[in-house]
Write an enzyme that holds these catalytic residues in place. Structure first.
Site, PDB file in Angstrom:
ATOM      1  N   LYS A  95       0.368  -1.278  -0.171  1.00 41.31           N
ATOM      2  CA  LYS A  95      -0.424  -0.192  -0.323  1.00 41.31           C
ATOM      3  C   LYS A  95       0.315   1.293  -0.640  1.00 41.31           C
ATOM      4  O   LYS A  95       2.080   1.063   0.186  1.00 41.31           O
ATOM      5  CB  LYS A  95      -0.941  -0.241   0.919  1.00 41.31           C
ATOM      6  CG  LYS A  95       0.005   0.160   2.531  1.00 41.31           C
ATOM      7  CD  LYS A  95      -1.530  -0.679   3.494  1.00 41.31           C
ATOM      8  CE  LYS A  95      -0.780   0.046   4.998  1.00 41.31           C
ATOM      9  NZ  LYS A  95      -1.007  -0.746   6.069  1.00 41.31           N
ATOM     10  N   TYR A 135      15.167  29.954   7.930  1.00 44.67           N
ATOM     11  CA  TYR A 135      14.018  30.985   8.420  1.00 44.67           C
ATOM     12  C   TYR A 135      13.485  31.741   9.236  1.00 44.67           C
ATOM     13  O   TYR A 135      14.384  30.533  10.959  1.00 44.67           O
ATOM     14  CB  TYR A 135      12.749  30.355   7.715  1.00 44.67           C
ATOM     15  CG  TYR A 135      12.563  30.114   6.148  1.00 44.67           C
ATOM     16  CD1 TYR A 135      11.770  31.248   5.440  1.00 44.67           C
ATOM     17  CD2 TYR A 135      12.130  29.526   5.440  1.00 44.67           C
ATOM     18  CE1 TYR A 135      11.676  31.490   4.322  1.00 44.67           C
ATOM     19  CE2 TYR A 135      12.485  29.200   4.226  1.00 44.67           C
ATOM     20  CZ  TYR A 135      11.567  30.408   3.675  1.00 44.67           C
ATOM     21  OH  TYR A 135      11.725  30.719   2.680  1.00 44.67           O
TER      22      TYR A 135
HETATM   23  C1  PLP Z   1      -0.401  -1.827   7.379  1.00 46.25           C
HETATM   24  C2  PLP Z   1      -1.200  -3.049   7.129  1.00 46.25           C
HETATM   25  C3  PLP Z   1      -0.369  -4.083   7.421  1.00 46.25           C
HETATM   26  C4  PLP Z   1       1.323  -3.692   7.454  1.00 46.25           C
HETATM   27  O1  PLP Z   1       1.609  -3.501   8.482  1.00 46.25           O
HETATM   28  P1  PLP Z   1       3.348  -3.569   8.519  1.00 46.25           P
HETATM   29  O2  PLP Z   1       3.089  -2.575  10.313  1.00 46.25           O
HETATM   30  O3  PLP Z   1       4.140  -2.199   8.048  1.00 46.25           O
HETATM   31  O4  PLP Z   1       3.886  -4.755   8.629  1.00 46.25           O
HETATM   32  C5  PLP Z   1      -1.063  -5.637   7.961  1.00 46.25           C
HETATM   33  N1  PLP Z   1      -2.136  -5.495   8.248  1.00 46.25           N
HETATM   34  C6  PLP Z   1      -3.199  -4.362   7.529  1.00 46.25           C
HETATM   35  C7  PLP Z   1      -4.894  -4.291   7.720  1.00 46.25           C
HETATM   36  C8  PLP Z   1      -2.354  -2.620   7.791  1.00 46.25           C
HETATM   37  O5  PLP Z   1      -2.913  -2.187   7.347  1.00 46.25           O
END
Ligand code: PLP
Length: 377
Positions: free
Chosen positions: A51, A272
């Site tokens: 993702k 800044y």
């Molecule tokens: C993002 C996510 C993962 C992966 O999580 P990590 O902590 O990056 O390993 C797994 N399952 C779900 C449902 C998620 O939203």
């Protein structure tokens, strides 16, 4: 290297194609991380959570590499990510949509062969309806809320979901899943609470395979593995568990070009707001990356970059496109226009920079900008 040419003697960019630095993504390290997670969860399998463009590293390249290593399950968050990823993976790769489908996306999801994660009774009924109207069996994963109160079928809908499944023979439920809220804290009582709730779900939905562990969950032991683990951050080199040595290999290197150097007297204001005032004569360098490139503004006057292992503190506020560092620790003339400094690499990991910035490694990775020359190894 398919990008610019770095002179190894001076470590300067000689051809930069307009880029302000190099972001190197080591796909072989990514694959070794995947292998390691696979061996821990075996005989269960490991999916790849890709993702948010594979946590900013490029979902297409990352997914292709992990497919080559044996992964056949890919998780994205939004349906749009599934649509974009599909052409880059062979047909036998399954793409799961964690957030489920927004109304109106069901037919496109069915026709594209994607697997929605069903998060409510409503969504289950809608997906059944889609299967009926297309006169096809459709796959789905069922997600249950075991105590995070974020996504998933709530406890009060379980009875109705079970009844619906008994009546509906046109859905293939591939597995039942849930997500851990505190898996990175090995000692958290919430892990045991969620495991107990997951066991109740398993009793109410007998005969289904289970998927439970994210990166942290993989290291909580076999009780959490089910048949399919869903690692994200650990694939990309982030620490899966807080407070212990990180067993994963770094995947990302970031080197950024120096665009100007100068020597300023005692009492000079830097950046800044003039919030940093030099206490002594100071040699400064300005590097070509700022908060728009993923160097968080919270690193102002706190973080650092490295050159040949020498720590170079960030001074003053991080700007949008540039950041000023104190290079007084290096012999004069070491860095000049076009030199590269290490933002991420052997001396600074994503977890180090996240700690300095008061963020988590996930935020560092997903913020890495698109003005660097990206190269995949
Ligand atoms: C993002 C996510 C993962 C992966 O999580 P990590 O902590 O990056 O390993 C797994 N399952 C779900 C449902 C998620 O939203």
């Amino acid at each position: 290297m398919d990008g610019g040419i770095v002179d190894s003697r001076t470590s300067k960019l000689t051809i930069d194609r307009g880029a302000c630095g190099y972001l190197t993504i080591d796909l072989t390290a990514l694959c070794r991380n995947y292998d390691k997670l696979c061996s821990i969860v075996a005989p269960a399998r490991a999916a790849a959570v890709v993702k948010a463009d594979a946590y900013g590293l490029g979902a297409n390249q990352v997914s292709k590499a992990l497919y080559g290593r044996g992964s056949r399950h890919f998780f994205v968050a939004h349906f749009v990510e599934a649509l974009r990823l599909r052409p880059h993976l062979p047909r036998d790769a399954s793409i799961f949509v964690l957030n489920g489908l927004l109304p109106g996306n069901e037919t496109a999801c069915a026709e594209g062969g994607f697997v929605p994660v069903i998060n409510s009774l409503d969504q289950l009924q809608q997906w059944s309806e889609t299967a009926r109207s297309l006169k096809r069996r459709l796959p789905a994963a069922l997600q249950f809320d075991t105590g995070m109160s974020r996504l998933g079928i709530p406890p009060e809908e379980r009875g109705a979901v079970a009844a619906h499944l008994t009546a509906a023979d046109h859905l293939d439920i591939l597995f039942v899943m849930s997500h851990l809220a505190s898996a990175d804290e090995a000692e958290s009582i919430q892990n045991a609470d969620q495991l107990a709730e997951m066991r109740r779900v398993a009793e109410e939905f007998p005969g289904y395979d289970l998927s439970f562990a994210n990166s942290g969950g993989i290291f909580l032991g076999g009780d959490f593995h089910g048949v399919l683990a869903r690692p994200g951050i650990a694939l990309y080199g982030g620490a899966p568990t807080g407070g212990v040595r990180n067993p994963m290999e770094p995947v990302v290197r970031l080197e950024v070009a120096v665009v100007q150097t100068r020597t300023v007297p005692t009492g000079a204001r830097v950046g800044y707001g003039g919030v940093h005032v030099t206490k002594t004569e100071t040699r400064l360098a300005t590097i070509a990356a700022g908060y728009a490139d993923g160097l968080p503004r919270s690193l102002s006057d706190r973080g650092s970059v490295y050159y040949n292992g020498v720590r170079l503190p960030i001074v003053g506020r991080v700007s949008m496109d540039s950041t000023t560092i104190d290079i007084s620790a290096l012999p004069e003339g070491t860095l000049s226009f076009g030199s590269l400094v290490e933002v991420l690499g052997d001396h600074q990991t994503i977890d180090d920079i996240a700690r300095d910035a008061g963020l988590i490694s996930y935020e560092i990775l997903t913020s890495l900008g698109h003005r660097f020359h990206r190269q995949y190894r």
